[in-house]
Design an enzyme around this catalytic site. Structure first.
Site, short mmCIF file in Angstrom:
data_model
loop_
_atom_site.label_atom_id
_atom_site.label_comp_id
_atom_site.label_asym_id
_atom_site.label_seq_id
_atom_site.Cartn_x
_atom_site.Cartn_y
_atom_site.Cartn_z
CG HIS A 76 -1.86 1.14 1.30
ND1 HIS A 76 -3.17 1.04 0.93
CD2 HIS A 76 -1.67 2.44 1.69
CE1 HIS A 76 -3.76 2.23 1.08
NE2 HIS A 76 -2.87 3.09 1.55
CD GLU A 77 1.32 3.53 3.75
OE1 GLU A 77 1.46 4.59 3.10
OE2 GLU A 77 0.31 3.27 4.42
CG HIS A 137 0.26 6.34 -0.66
ND1 HIS A 137 -0.76 7.04 -1.25
CD2 HIS A 137 -0.33 5.60 0.33
CE1 HIS A 137 -1.92 6.75 -0.66
NE2 HIS A 137 -1.68 5.87 0.31
CD GLU A 179 -5.89 5.22 0.08
OE1 GLU A 179 -4.92 5.98 0.29
OE2 GLU A 179 -6.11 4.21 0.77
ZN ZN Z 1 -3.21 5.19 1.60
#
Ligand code: ZN
Length: 495
Positions: free
Chosen positions: A262-263, A266, A292
Site C-alpha cells: 500500500h505505502e 503512494h 489512494e
Molecule cells: Zn493510503
C-alpha cells in the site's frame, strides 16, 4: 526566462524547502525522535510552518501570478510553467481567504482534540470526546464561512482533498455502490471461505525481507527509498528521490506485507513525478483520491492477484515454512482475499471497505449540514452499520470512536479513500488495454511495464492538472463505479 517567472520560482522553491523540512521533522518525530523531544519539536515545527505560510500568502506572490497571466496564456495549458502559474494562483487565493488567527486555532484545536480522542478511545468514552467534536464542527463552520456559499457547505471541505468534485457527485457514485455492495456483502460473507492465513508465527525479520522483496519488484530502491517501523504505517516524500515508507510488524499476521505494498504505491507516485517539477508546489501526487488509487492498485489489484501470489508464494513458503508450508498458492490467494464484515475500517477487506467509507461520508455530511447532532451520532452510526454490514456494534471504540480523522478536523477526507478504490480499477483497465499480457508478466516478478506506464500516464504529471483532468488523461473518462463493481463481482464470484 521571464523575470517575474524567475522570481516566482525562487520564492516557491524556498517555500517548498521550508515545507519539506517541516514534513521531515514530522517523519523524524514518528520514526526516530526520543519521546522527550516532543515539546521543543512542536515549536520548531510551528515556526517553520508559520514562516512558510507567511511567505506563501505574501502580497508579492499574488502580484507575480497576476502579472504572469499573459505568459500563462501564451504557453500550452499543461506546460510546467503555465501549470505552475495557474495552480499557484488558485492555492494563493484559497490560502488568503483563511485568517491567520483561524488557521492557528484550527491547528491548535486539532492537536488538543486528537489527544482527547486518544484517551476517549482508550476509555471507550464517547461523552469525553463529544465536546471536542462539537468544537471541531464549529470551527469547520467558521472555515466554510471564509468562502462564497456553495450548493452544499460540505463542498468546501471536500475541496481541500478532492478539489473540483462536489458532495452531490460523490453521493451519486456512493448511491450506486451501496445498491450493489450491501446485498453482495450479505451474500459473499454467508459463503464459507476456508478461513484466513492462521496465526503464524511470522517472525519480524522474515516479514521485513518479504515486504522489501515485493516493494523492490514494484520499484523501491535504496538510493531513493527507506523502510522503517512505526505504530501507524505511512509514506512521506521530501523530494522526488527521497521517499520514506513505514510499516509495523505483528508476529501473528502478515499485514505488514500488504501495508508495504500500500505505502509503496503512494511512494511510487511521488517518485514518478517529473524531475522538472522539483522544488515547486506541483512536485507531488494529485490530491487524495488519485493518491489512494495508486496505493490500492499496488496493494489490492496487483498484490492480491493470483499471478502475483504465484510469483511470491515460493518465497513466502521458504520464509515461513512452519506457518505457510501447508498453504497451496490457491489457498494463500483465497486467504488474502477473504471477505468478512468487521468493525474496524483499517482491517476491512476489499468488498466491505466501501461501506465503512459510505457510512462515514453520510454521517459527516449530515453533521456539517446540521441535520445530525453529535448527541445522536453514536446511535446513527450503530443503526446504519448494522444495516450496511450486518453487525451490531458492541461499543463505541469499535464504532464511532475508531478513526482519528474527525478529531484532527479532517472532514471531507473519508470519501477520497473510496473514490480512490473506484478510480484504481478504471486506471487498471486502461493499463491492461494498453499493455496486453500484463498479468502474465506478474508471475515472473516483472512489474516494470505497469510501473513505467503509470509513471508516463499519471505520476509524471504531479499536481499540474486538477484531479478530474488528471484522471481523464490516465483513465480516458470520468469516474464510473461500474468497472469497480464488475471487478469485485468477478473476483469474489457473485453475479
Ligand atoms: Zn493510503
Amino acid at each position: 526566462m521571464h523575470e517575474g517567472l524567475e522570481e516566482l520560482k525562487i520564492r516557491l522553491g524556498e517555500i517548498s524547502d521550508l515545507r519539506s523540512t517541516s514534513a521531515l521533522l514530522d517523519w523524524d518525530q514518528m520514526v526516530m525522535m526520543p519521546p522527550a523531544g516532543a515539546s521543543v519539536r512542536a515549536h520548531r515545527q510551528a515556526t517553520l510552518e508559520r514562516v512558510a505560510h507567511e511567505r506563501f500568502t505574501n502580497d508579492r506572490i499574488g502580484e507575480l501570478v497576476s502579472d504572469l497571466a499573459d505568459v500563462e496564456s501564451s504557453l500550452p495549458y499543461d506546460s510546467d510553467d503555465a501549470s505552475l502559474i495557474r495552480v499557484t494562483r488558485r492555492d494563493w487565493e484559497k490560502a488568503r481567504r483563511i485568517p491567520v488567527e483561524l488557521a492557528a486555532r484550527l491547528t491548535q484545536t486539532a492537536s488538543e482534540a486528537m489527544e482527547a480522542w486518544v484517551s476517549a478511545r482508550a476509555a471507550n468514552d464517547y461523552s469525553a470526546f463529544r465536546p471536542w467534536l462539537d468544537r471541531q464542527l464549529e470551527l469547520k463552520q467558521e472555515y466554510i464561512a471564509c468562502f462564497e456559499p456553495a450548493a452544499d457547505p460540505y463542498d468546501h471541505l471536500l475541496d481541500d482533498f478532492e478539489p473540483g468534485t462536489s458532495a452531490e457527485e460523490v453521493a451519486a457514485v456512493f448511491a450506486r455502490l451501496k445498491e450493489v455492495l450491501v446485498p453482495m456483502i450479505a451474500e459473499v460473507s454467508s459463503v464459507g471461505d476456508g478461513g484466513g492465513l492462521g496465526h503464524g508465527p511470522f517472525p519480524e525479520a522474515g516479514q521485513r525481507s518479504i515486504g522489501l522483496a515485493a516493494m523492490t519488484a514494484f520499484g523501491f530502491d535504496t538510493d531513493s527509498f527507506r523502510l522503517d517501523t512505526t505504530v501507524h504505517p505511512f509514506c512521506s516524500a521530501f523530494g522526488i528521490s527521497d521517499i520514506r515508507v513505514t510499516t509495523r510488524y505483528q508476529e501473528d499476521d502478515l499485514e505488514s506485507l500488504f501495508s508495504c505494498m500500500h505505502e509503496i504505491g503512494h511512494g511510487l507516485y511521488e517518485r514518478g513525478v517529473s524531475p522538472s517539477l522539483e522544488r515547486t508546489p506541483l512536485a507531488q501526487g494529485c490530491y487524495s483520491g488519485l493518491h489512494e488509487s495508486q496505493s490500492r492498485l499496488w496493494e489490492n489489484i496487483v498484490g492480491r492477484s493470483l499471478p502475483f501470489c504465484r510469483w511470491l508464494h515460493p518465497q513466502l513458503v521458504a520464509t515461513f515454512p512452519e506457518a505457510l508450508g501447508r498453504f497451496s498458492v490457491e489457498r494463500f490467494h483465497r486467504a488474502v482475499n477473504r471477505v468478512e464484515p468487521s468493525f474496524i475500517r483499517v482491517d476491512a477487506d476489499e468488498v466491505t471497505y466501501g461501506m465503512h467509507i459510505i457510512l462515514r461520508f453520510e454521517l459527516e455530511r449530515e453533521l456539517i449540514a446540521g441535520t445530525l447532532s453529535t448527541a445522536d451520532l453514536p446511535d446513527a452510526w450503530n443503526t446504519r452499520f448494522e444495516e450496511y454490514l450486518g453487525l451490531k456494534v458492541p461499543e463505541d471504540r469499535l464504532g464511532v470512536l475508531q478513526d482519528v480523522h474527525w478529531s484532527c478536523g479532517y472532514f471531507g477526507y473519508f470519501p477520497t479513500y473510496q473514490l480512490g478504490n473506484v478510480m484504481s480499477v478504471q486506471i487498471w483497465e486502461a493499463a491492461q488495454a494498453a499493455l496486453p499480457g500484463l498479468e502474465e508478466r506478474f508471475e515472473q516478478g516483472d512489474f516494470s511495464a505497469l510501473g513505467t506506464w503509470l509513471r508516463e500516464n499519471l505520476y509524471s504529471l504531479g499536481r499540474k492538472l486538477t484531479p478530474k483532468e488528471t484522471f481523464a488523461r490516465v483513465a480516458g473518462g470520468p469516474i464510473d463505479p461500474e468497472p469497480y463493481l464488475r471487478y469485485l463481482q468477478s473476483k469474489h464470484g457473485v453475479a
